[in-house]
Design a protein around this motif. Structure first.
Motif, short mmCIF file in Angstrom:
data_model
loop_
_atom_site.label_atom_id
_atom_site.label_comp_id
_atom_site.label_asym_id
_atom_site.label_seq_id
_atom_site.Cartn_x
_atom_site.Cartn_y
_atom_site.Cartn_z
N GLY A 87 56.19 -2.79 7.21
CA GLY A 87 55.75 -2.20 5.95
C GLY A 87 56.81 -2.21 4.87
N VAL A 88 57.90 -2.93 5.09
CA VAL A 88 59.00 -2.94 4.12
C VAL A 88 58.60 -3.57 2.78
CG1 VAL A 88 60.06 -5.14 4.79
CG2 VAL A 88 61.49 -3.27 3.94
N GLU A 89 57.55 -4.39 2.79
CA GLU A 89 57.12 -5.01 1.53
C GLU A 89 56.62 -3.98 0.51
OE1 GLU A 89 55.44 -9.39 2.54
OE2 GLU A 89 54.45 -7.72 3.56
N ILE A 90 56.38 -2.76 0.95
CA ILE A 90 55.95 -1.71 0.02
C ILE A 90 57.04 -1.43 -1.02
CG2 ILE A 90 56.74 0.28 1.34
CD1 ILE A 90 53.99 1.57 0.61
N PHE A 91 58.28 -1.79 -0.72
CA PHE A 91 59.37 -1.61 -1.69
C PHE A 91 59.24 -2.55 -2.89
CE2 PHE A 91 61.47 0.66 1.75
CZ PHE A 91 62.05 1.71 1.04
N LEU A 92 58.34 -3.52 -2.81
CA LEU A 92 58.10 -4.36 -3.99
C LEU A 92 57.47 -3.54 -5.12
CD1 LEU A 92 56.86 -7.62 -2.23
CD2 LEU A 92 59.03 -7.30 -3.45
N LEU A 93 56.73 -2.49 -4.77
CA LEU A 93 56.09 -1.66 -5.80
C LEU A 93 57.11 -0.98 -6.73
CD1 LEU A 93 53.15 -0.14 -3.76
CD2 LEU A 93 53.04 -1.92 -5.50
N ASN A 138 66.26 -7.94 -1.66
CA ASN A 138 66.49 -7.13 -0.47
C ASN A 138 65.19 -6.92 0.32
OD1 ASN A 138 68.13 -5.46 1.27
ND2 ASN A 138 67.15 -3.70 0.32
N THR A 139 64.09 -6.75 -0.39
CA THR A 139 62.80 -6.55 0.27
C THR A 139 62.36 -7.82 1.01
OG1 THR A 139 62.17 -4.92 -1.39
CG2 THR A 139 60.38 -5.93 -0.12
N VAL A 140 62.53 -8.96 0.36
CA VAL A 140 62.16 -10.23 1.00
C VAL A 140 63.02 -10.45 2.25
CG1 VAL A 140 62.25 -12.75 0.70
CG2 VAL A 140 61.21 -11.31 -1.07
#
Length: 192
Positions: A106-112, A93-95
């Motif tokens: 900044g949505v890639e921060i959800f990878l954390l 979903n983040t990708v």
């Protein structure tokens, strides 16, 4: 009792049964999946309030809904697979969201929180699974960041600032929630 309240009560009881599990790690994964599912319908509103009125691209995020919804069902068949589906669905979903909104959102921060889930949902004997999930999250960031091409919709600098603030707050809140769940798991294990 009103007629509608009986149906609502049956719905809540069915949902509680669907997301419940005897294994505390599976129950934790199911609860996080439920929280994500609960928030997904509101995501367009969050974008509207934080970013601006162009919310049509948020419809892409619903592609992941069936995967989050499948976490408890898969966990009933295979607990490890169900627990693994949660962070993998989050990474996917983040990708997708990074492609749709652009990395400036900044949505890639959800990878954390996805990487964190990869570590906290597995036992020490399942460490290989944790490492594979964490590697998938880190690889998604290092290999794809800056290589998504043009986003589906380009936002203004001000809108991207709103996106970044919203996503940082959301991912931080999700990470803190996962931390609280881990505290509960540890408390059960050590009796404190």
């Amino acid at each position: 009792m009103a007629v509608g309240s009986g149906k609502l009560s049956r719905f809540w009881n069915a949902a509680r049964t669907y997301f419940a599990h005897d294994d505390p790690l599976v129950a934790t994964a199911n609860l996080v999946a439920l929280v994500v599912l609960w928030n997904q319908p509101f995501y367009p509103l969050y974008v509207y309030w934080s970013v601006g009125p162009d919310i049509a691209p948020t419809c892409y995020t619903f592609i992941s809904t069936p995967f989050f919804l499948a976490v408890p069902a898969l966990a009933r068949v295979n607990g490890r697979a169900g627990r693994a589906l949660l962070p993998l669905a989050g990474i996917g979903n983040t990708v997708l969201s990074a492609k749709v909104f652009g990395v400036a959102s900044g949505v890639e921060i959800f990878l954390l929180p996805c990487v964190l889930l990869g570590f906290v949902l597995f036992r020490p004997t399942e460490r290989v699974i944790s490492i594979v999930i964490a590697a998938a999250g880190l690889l998604a960031f290092t290999a794809l960041h800056g290589h998504y091409g043009e986003p589906v919709h380009t936002y203004s600098v001000e809108e991207y600032a709103g996106f970044l603030k919203m996503n940082a707050l959301s991912a931080g809140t999700l990470t803190a929630f996962i931390g609280l769940l881990v505290m509960d798991l540890i408390g059960r294990r050590v009796g404190g």
